[in-house]
Design a protein around this motif. Structure first.
Motif, mmCIF file in Angstrom:
data_model
loop_
_atom_site.group_PDB
_atom_site.id
_atom_site.type_symbol
_atom_site.label_atom_id
_atom_site.label_comp_id
_atom_site.label_asym_id
_atom_site.label_seq_id
_atom_site.Cartn_x
_atom_site.Cartn_y
_atom_site.Cartn_z
ATOM 1 N N PHE A 205 0.829 -1.209 0.000
ATOM 2 C CA PHE A 205 0.000 0.000 0.000
ATOM 3 C C PHE A 205 0.861 1.257 0.000
ATOM 4 N N ALA A 206 1.921 1.264 0.809
ATOM 5 C CA ALA A 206 2.773 2.450 0.895
ATOM 6 C C ALA A 206 3.548 2.700 -0.389
ATOM 7 N N SER A 207 3.698 1.670 -1.236
ATOM 8 C CA SER A 207 4.427 1.822 -2.496
ATOM 9 C C SER A 207 3.581 2.460 -3.595
ATOM 10 N N GLN A 208 2.292 2.627 -3.355
ATOM 11 C CA GLN A 208 1.450 3.268 -4.358
ATOM 12 C C GLN A 208 1.936 4.692 -4.623
ATOM 13 N N TYR A 211 1.275 7.653 -2.374
ATOM 14 C CA TYR A 211 1.728 7.605 -0.987
ATOM 15 C C TYR A 211 3.249 7.562 -0.843
ATOM 16 N N LYS A 212 3.970 7.514 -1.931
ATOM 17 C CA LYS A 212 5.424 7.384 -1.859
ATOM 18 C C LYS A 212 6.025 8.529 -1.056
ATOM 19 N N GLY A 213 6.866 8.165 -0.087
ATOM 20 C CA GLY A 213 7.553 9.157 0.723
ATOM 21 C C GLY A 213 6.759 9.689 1.891
ATOM 22 N N GLY A 264 9.943 -2.214 -3.034
ATOM 23 C CA GLY A 264 11.073 -1.327 -2.826
ATOM 24 C C GLY A 264 10.737 0.101 -2.462
ATOM 25 N N PRO A 265 9.790 0.743 -3.132
ATOM 26 C CA PRO A 265 9.495 2.152 -2.832
ATOM 27 C C PRO A 265 9.023 2.414 -1.407
ATOM 28 N N ALA A 266 8.626 1.381 -0.674
ATOM 29 C CA ALA A 266 8.123 1.571 0.699
ATOM 30 C C ALA A 266 9.195 1.345 1.756
ATOM 31 N N GLU A 267 10.456 1.242 1.340
ATOM 32 C CA GLU A 267 11.554 1.002 2.274
ATOM 33 C C GLU A 267 11.362 -0.333 3.000
ATOM 34 N N TYR A 268 10.842 -1.315 2.300
ATOM 35 C CA TYR A 268 10.571 -2.624 2.887
ATOM 36 C C TYR A 268 11.868 -3.414 2.969
ATOM 37 N N LYS A 269 12.298 -3.695 4.183
ATOM 38 C CA LYS A 269 13.500 -4.486 4.405
ATOM 39 C C LYS A 269 13.084 -5.941 4.528
ATOM 40 N N ASN A 270 13.016 -6.606 3.396
ATOM 41 C CA ASN A 270 12.496 -7.967 3.376
ATOM 42 C C ASN A 270 13.500 -8.968 3.918
#
Length: 281
Positions: A205-208, A211-213, A264-270
């Motif tokens: 959702f945050a990568s949409q 909502y980026k940033g 990636g755009p959501a700073e997801y540290k997988n």
């Protein structure tokens, strides 16, 4: 957290009309051919409403990490993208959809649990997710205990917010909305202070683009969610084939590319790609 900036390049496939299935058992239906030839189709269950994981877009195409995983698996089973028929499988109907034979397999944020393994078989896992918090950047919320006296959102019927209140923040004010999209809108407007569910869902959702940033993941690991590919109980042959496909997807770097493209755009540290059969409790 480390910011990953990548261009989303997920596989796009088109939904096809339902095809008639042959009478009888699982042998000979369109979902069981591994050749992919002769006009065969394969029906795959996904979510339609989870950005970054399984999303049906306005133009009728499908995007997301689960879509990419399912498309890769289907390819290894012998099916081209235009031979895939995507079937919406909501959480409450996943076991029934497999039992009825509505789909060949399901890739839909389907956490492997002992209770579910009594009803279906699982290939994988193919992703290890964790319950986390999504907050506005600069909110000052970095721990679950910071939610005391804060408004915490989750969807109706989810246990995520209740678990946070019970185990970490007894004074959190719970807000239940019908969809995650409503929670995101509330987070943006300030009517809620945080949203909780699996970090993979939050990252999607945050990568949409809109909502980026604006939001960030707290990076907490409040639970372990081992996403598996659901298969009809007893279909060991398909489970083994899917496991082979998942291992190949990791080894040829397609798995990593799909993670970066979708989250990636959501700073997801997988987490690293999990080993087949390794369920993290």
């Amino acid at each position: 957290m480390k910011l990953r900036k990548v261009t989303a390049a997920t596989a796009t496939v088109f939904a096809l009309a339902l095809t008639a299935t042959a009478c009888g058992g699982d042998d000979g239906g369109d979902n069981n051919s591994s050749s992919g030839g002769g006009g065969d189709k394969i029906k795959i269950g996904i979510k339609y409403d989870q950005p970054g994981l399984g999303l049906k877009t306005p133009d009728g195409s499908f995007t997301g990490f689960d879509v990419d995983v399912a498309t890769y698996v289907a390819k290894e089973l012998g099916y081209k993208p235009d031979q895939i028929e995507w079937v919406e499988t909501k959480s409450a109907d996943r076991e029934n959809a497999l039992a009825r034979g509505d789909v060949k397999f399901i890739a839909a944020t389907y956490s492997i649990t002992d209770e579910r393994k009594e009803k279906v078989d699982f290939a994988g896992p193919y992703l290890l997710a964790h319950q986390d918090l999504l907050v506005k950047k600069g909110s000052g919320i970095s721990e679950a205990t910071d939610l005391n006296d804060k408004k915490l959102c989750s969807v109706t019927g989810s246990t995520s917010a209740q678990n946070v209140k019970k185990d970490f923040a007894p004074d959190a004010q719970l807000r239940e909305y019908g969809t995650y999209s409503e929670c995101i809108a509330g987070l943006q407007s300030g009517s809620v202070d945080a949203l909780t569910t699996d970090d993979s869902i939050l990252a999607g959702f945050a990568s949409q683009e809109q909502y980026k940033g604006k939001f960030e993941l707290a990076g907490l690991k409040l639970s372990n969610e081992n996403y598996g590919v659901g298969v009809k109980k007893g279909d060991t042959e398909t489970v083994n084939k899917i496991n082979d496909a998942l291992e190949k997807m990791v080894s040829d770097k397609s798995w990593e590319k799909a993670v970066e493209a979708n989250f990636g755009p959501a700073e997801y540290k997988n987490e690293p790609a999990p080993q087949i059969g390794n369920i993290v409790k």
